[in-house]
Design a protein around this motif. Structure first.
Motif, PDB file in Angstrom:
ATOM      1  N   LYS A   4      17.708 -15.223 -43.922  1.00  0.00           N
ATOM      2  CA  LYS A   4      17.631 -14.628 -42.584  1.00  0.00           C
ATOM      3  C   LYS A   4      17.085 -13.212 -42.669  1.00  0.00           C
ATOM      4  CE  LYS A   4      21.364 -17.393 -40.607  1.00  0.00           C
ATOM      5  NZ  LYS A   4      20.419 -18.233 -39.850  1.00  0.00           N
ATOM      6  N   SER A   5      16.404 -12.808 -41.610  1.00  0.00           N
ATOM      7  CA  SER A   5      15.859 -11.453 -41.556  1.00  0.00           C
ATOM      8  C   SER A   5      16.988 -10.461 -41.273  1.00  0.00           C
ATOM      9  CB  SER A   5      14.810 -11.351 -40.453  1.00  0.00           C
ATOM     10  OG  SER A   5      15.420 -11.474 -39.170  1.00  0.00           O
ATOM     11  N   VAL A   6      16.708  -9.188 -41.532  1.00  0.00           N
ATOM     12  CA  VAL A   6      17.696  -8.137 -41.258  1.00  0.00           C
ATOM     13  C   VAL A   6      18.063  -8.124 -39.774  1.00  0.00           C
ATOM     14  CG1 VAL A   6      18.133  -5.654 -41.305  1.00  0.00           C
ATOM     15  CG2 VAL A   6      16.895  -6.739 -43.188  1.00  0.00           C
ATOM     16  N   LYS A   7      17.080  -8.315 -38.925  1.00  0.00           N
ATOM     17  CA  LYS A   7      17.330  -8.353 -37.484  1.00  0.00           C
ATOM     18  C   LYS A   7      18.276  -9.491 -37.116  1.00  0.00           C
ATOM     19  CE  LYS A   7      15.014  -8.750 -33.002  1.00  0.00           C
ATOM     20  NZ  LYS A   7      13.729  -8.978 -32.299  1.00  0.00           N
ATOM     21  N   ILE A   9      20.449 -10.903 -39.094  1.00  0.00           N
ATOM     22  CA  ILE A   9      21.773 -10.590 -39.654  1.00  0.00           C
ATOM     23  C   ILE A   9      22.521  -9.607 -38.747  1.00  0.00           C
ATOM     24  CG2 ILE A   9      22.995  -9.507 -41.587  1.00  0.00           C
ATOM     25  CD1 ILE A   9      20.755 -10.614 -43.408  1.00  0.00           C
ATOM     26  N   LYS A  10      21.797  -8.610 -38.235  1.00  0.00           N
ATOM     27  CA  LYS A  10      22.415  -7.646 -37.305  1.00  0.00           C
ATOM     28  C   LYS A  10      22.969  -8.358 -36.076  1.00  0.00           C
ATOM     29  CE  LYS A  10      19.846  -3.400 -38.350  1.00  0.00           C
ATOM     30  NZ  LYS A  10      18.860  -2.419 -37.830  1.00  0.00           N
ATOM     31  N   GLU A  11      22.215  -9.312 -35.563  1.00  0.00           N
ATOM     32  CA  GLU A  11      22.656 -10.062 -34.383  1.00  0.00           C
ATOM     33  C   GLU A  11      23.909 -10.879 -34.688  1.00  0.00           C
ATOM     34  OE1 GLU A  11      19.224 -12.300 -33.324  1.00  0.00           O
ATOM     35  OE2 GLU A  11      18.215 -10.611 -32.329  1.00  0.00           O
ATOM     36  N   ILE A  12      23.970 -11.435 -35.894  1.00  0.00           N
ATOM     37  CA  ILE A  12      25.151 -12.201 -36.309  1.00  0.00           C
ATOM     38  C   ILE A  12      26.370 -11.282 -36.403  1.00  0.00           C
ATOM     39  CG2 ILE A  12      26.202 -13.475 -38.233  1.00  0.00           C
ATOM     40  CD1 ILE A  12      23.365 -14.603 -38.804  1.00  0.00           C
ATOM     41  N   ILE A  13      26.173 -10.106 -37.014  1.00  0.00           N
ATOM     42  CA  ILE A  13      27.266  -9.148 -37.190  1.00  0.00           C
ATOM     43  C   ILE A  13      27.841  -8.727 -35.840  1.00  0.00           C
ATOM     44  CG2 ILE A  13      27.791  -6.775 -37.915  1.00  0.00           C
ATOM     45  CD1 ILE A  13      25.873  -7.201 -40.260  1.00  0.00           C
ATOM     46  N   GLU A  14      26.963  -8.493 -34.883  1.00  0.00           N
ATOM     47  CA  GLU A  14      27.401  -8.042 -33.556  1.00  0.00           C
ATOM     48  C   GLU A  14      28.268  -9.073 -32.841  1.00  0.00           C
ATOM     49  OE1 GLU A  14      23.844  -6.993 -31.521  1.00  0.00           O
ATOM     50  OE2 GLU A  14      23.503  -5.171 -32.694  1.00  0.00           O
ATOM     51  N   SER A  15      28.138 -10.327 -33.236  1.00  0.00           N
ATOM     52  CA  SER A  15      28.906 -11.389 -32.562  1.00  0.00           C
ATOM     53  C   SER A  15      30.168 -11.795 -33.331  1.00  0.00           C
ATOM     54  CB  SER A  15      28.021 -12.628 -32.367  1.00  0.00           C
ATOM     55  OG  SER A  15      27.655 -13.190 -33.616  1.00  0.00           O
ATOM     56  N   LEU A  16      30.441 -11.113 -34.448  1.00  0.00           N
ATOM     57  CA  LEU A  16      31.580 -11.506 -35.290  1.00  0.00           C
ATOM     58  C   LEU A  16      32.916 -11.131 -34.665  1.00  0.00           C
ATOM     59  CD1 LEU A  16      30.402 -10.398 -38.865  1.00  0.00           C
ATOM     60  CD2 LEU A  16      30.464 -12.724 -37.952  1.00  0.00           C
ATOM     61  N   GLU A  17      33.927 -11.933 -34.941  1.00  0.00           N
ATOM     62  CA  GLU A  17      35.308 -11.561 -34.655  1.00  0.00           C
ATOM     63  C   GLU A  17      35.801 -10.699 -35.822  1.00  0.00           C
ATOM     64  OE1 GLU A  17      36.992 -12.335 -31.936  1.00  0.00           O
ATOM     65  OE2 GLU A  17      35.406 -13.591 -31.076  1.00  0.00           O
ATOM     66  N   ILE A  25      31.360  -9.188 -45.211  1.00  0.00           N
ATOM     67  CA  ILE A  25      31.127  -8.019 -46.072  1.00  0.00           C
ATOM     68  C   ILE A  25      30.836  -8.486 -47.501  1.00  0.00           C
ATOM     69  CG2 ILE A  25      32.250  -6.022 -47.160  1.00  0.00           C
ATOM     70  CD1 ILE A  25      33.763  -5.681 -44.439  1.00  0.00           C
ATOM     71  N   ASP A  26      31.620  -9.437 -47.991  1.00  0.00           N
ATOM     72  CA  ASP A  26      31.420  -9.973 -49.353  1.00  0.00           C
ATOM     73  C   ASP A  26      30.045 -10.634 -49.494  1.00  0.00           C
ATOM     74  OD1 ASP A  26      33.877  -9.109 -50.199  1.00  0.00           O
ATOM     75  OD2 ASP A  26      34.903 -10.994 -49.724  1.00  0.00           O
ATOM     76  N   ILE A  27      29.638 -11.353 -48.459  1.00  0.00           N
ATOM     77  CA  ILE A  27      28.334 -12.026 -48.499  1.00  0.00           C
ATOM     78  C   ILE A  27      27.189 -11.011 -48.478  1.00  0.00           C
ATOM     79  CG2 ILE A  27      26.757 -13.549 -47.237  1.00  0.00           C
ATOM     80  CD1 ILE A  27      29.310 -15.014 -46.194  1.00  0.00           C
ATOM     81  N   LEU A  28      27.277 -10.050 -47.581  1.00  0.00           N
ATOM     82  CA  LEU A  28      26.186  -9.095 -47.386  1.00  0.00           C
ATOM     83  C   LEU A  28      25.999  -8.141 -48.558  1.00  0.00           C
ATOM     84  CD1 LEU A  28      26.812  -8.181 -43.624  1.00  0.00           C
ATOM     85  CD2 LEU A  28      25.119  -9.758 -44.536  1.00  0.00           C
ATOM     86  N   LYS A  29      27.101  -7.737 -49.178  1.00  0.00           N
ATOM     87  CA  LYS A  29      26.969  -6.764 -50.269  1.00  0.00           C
ATOM     88  C   LYS A  29      26.326  -7.371 -51.520  1.00  0.00           C
ATOM     89  CE  LYS A  29      31.598  -7.280 -52.287  1.00  0.00           C
ATOM     90  NZ  LYS A  29      32.907  -6.635 -52.495  1.00  0.00           N
ATOM     91  N   ASP A  30      26.306  -8.712 -51.605  1.00  0.00           N
ATOM     92  CA  ASP A  30      25.658  -9.388 -52.732  1.00  0.00           C
ATOM     93  C   ASP A  30      24.174  -9.649 -52.494  1.00  0.00           C
ATOM     94  OD1 ASP A  30      27.973  -9.450 -54.238  1.00  0.00           O
ATOM     95  OD2 ASP A  30      28.608 -11.410 -53.471  1.00  0.00           O
ATOM     96  N   ASP A  31      23.732  -9.322 -51.284  1.00  0.00           N
ATOM     97  CA  ASP A  31      22.312  -9.505 -50.971  1.00  0.00           C
ATOM     98  C   ASP A  31      21.483  -8.464 -51.735  1.00  0.00           C
ATOM     99  OD1 ASP A  31      19.738  -9.303 -49.350  1.00  0.00           O
ATOM    100  OD2 ASP A  31      20.765 -10.922 -48.279  1.00  0.00           O
TER     101      ASP A  31
END
Length: 255
Positions: A4-7, A9-17, A25-31
């Protein structure tokens, strides 16, 4: 997430509970992408802030919870605004919440921006079981002195309630002449949710009064200093004299 693009991913983050933050956080920091790692860092900081606020809201219910443990059922927090100014009224408020109420952001009104206070003003009134606001004008302050006028404002606020509290938490004061158990709390507006809420109602109410007076007496700058003894305010008094809303007992050295 690596496809997924950074954009995106940002959209996914904004919709998280909030309960999903840790796993993401664990997934993203390994990117391998630095920009995605930065998103992980930002999300971790956001989670830390949320946890700190949750802890703070738990702590500022301590005095209320102690009251419930003692058997009190209707607990009110009281605070005032405007003891120190040279002009305008002193305003007090009392707020009664349902047991365990938590309102994000509620704190000592002096620690909040004006826009945040205005926002919380409506939220507090909506969520409170009961609230009251008492106003004592400058003439009564001159007649009875500011301490007694403050007590008068607090009593007026309590008398506005639909039901009489059986326990009052008060910011660094004990109100004389009322038959209600009381607990004075030093810096209570940052230690008790109901006192903090009362400080917001009192502050916003008084500020709105001073905004009105700014329109009536525009040359005094009440909109900016709310009646406090700033250099601008003293210069206006020296130039234009006092208004009907000034506290003469506070200006004996000027008159």
């Amino acid at each position: 997430m690596k496809d997924k693009s950074v954009k995106e991913i940002k959209e996914i983050i904004e919709s998280l509970e909030v309960n999903q933050y840790l796993s993401y956080i664990d997934i993203l920091k390994d990117d391998e992408r630095k920009s995605v790692k930065n998103l992980a860092t930002k999300l971790a900081k956001k989670l830390d802030n949320i946890r700190r606020e949750e802890e703070r809201l738990e702590i500022i219910n301590t005095f209320e919870n102690e009251g419930y443990e003692k058997g009190y059922l209707y607990i009110g927090g009281i605070d005032e605004a405007g003891r120190g100014p040279l002009a305008g009224p002193v305003v007090a408020s009392v707020v009664v919440f349902k047991k365990g109420t938590k309102i994000e952001g509620v704190n000592d009104s002096k620690k909040l921006s004006e826009s945040k206070r205005d926002e919380l003003f409506e939220v507090i009134k909506d969520q409170a079981l009961d609230y009251g606001i008492g106003i004592v004008n400058n003439e009564e302050i001159d007649e009875f002195n500011i301490l007694n006028a403050t007590y008068m404002a607090m009593k007026k606020a309590v008398n506005c309630l639909k039901n009489t509290p059986d326990y009052l938490l008060i910011d660094a004061a004990t109100i004389p002449g009322i038959d209600i158990d009381q607990k004075p709390i030093i810096k209570g507006d940052s230690k008790s949710i109901s006192i903090a809420a009362a400080s917001i109602l009192a502050k916003v109410t008084r500020d709105s009064i001073m905004y009105h007076y700014d329109e009536v007496y525009p040359e005094y700058g009440f909109k900016s200093h709310k009646g406090y003894g700033t250099k601008e305010h003293y210069e206006a008094i020296e130039k234009h004299g006092i208004t009907p809303i000034h506290r003469k007992s506070f200006l004996k050295n000027v008159l």
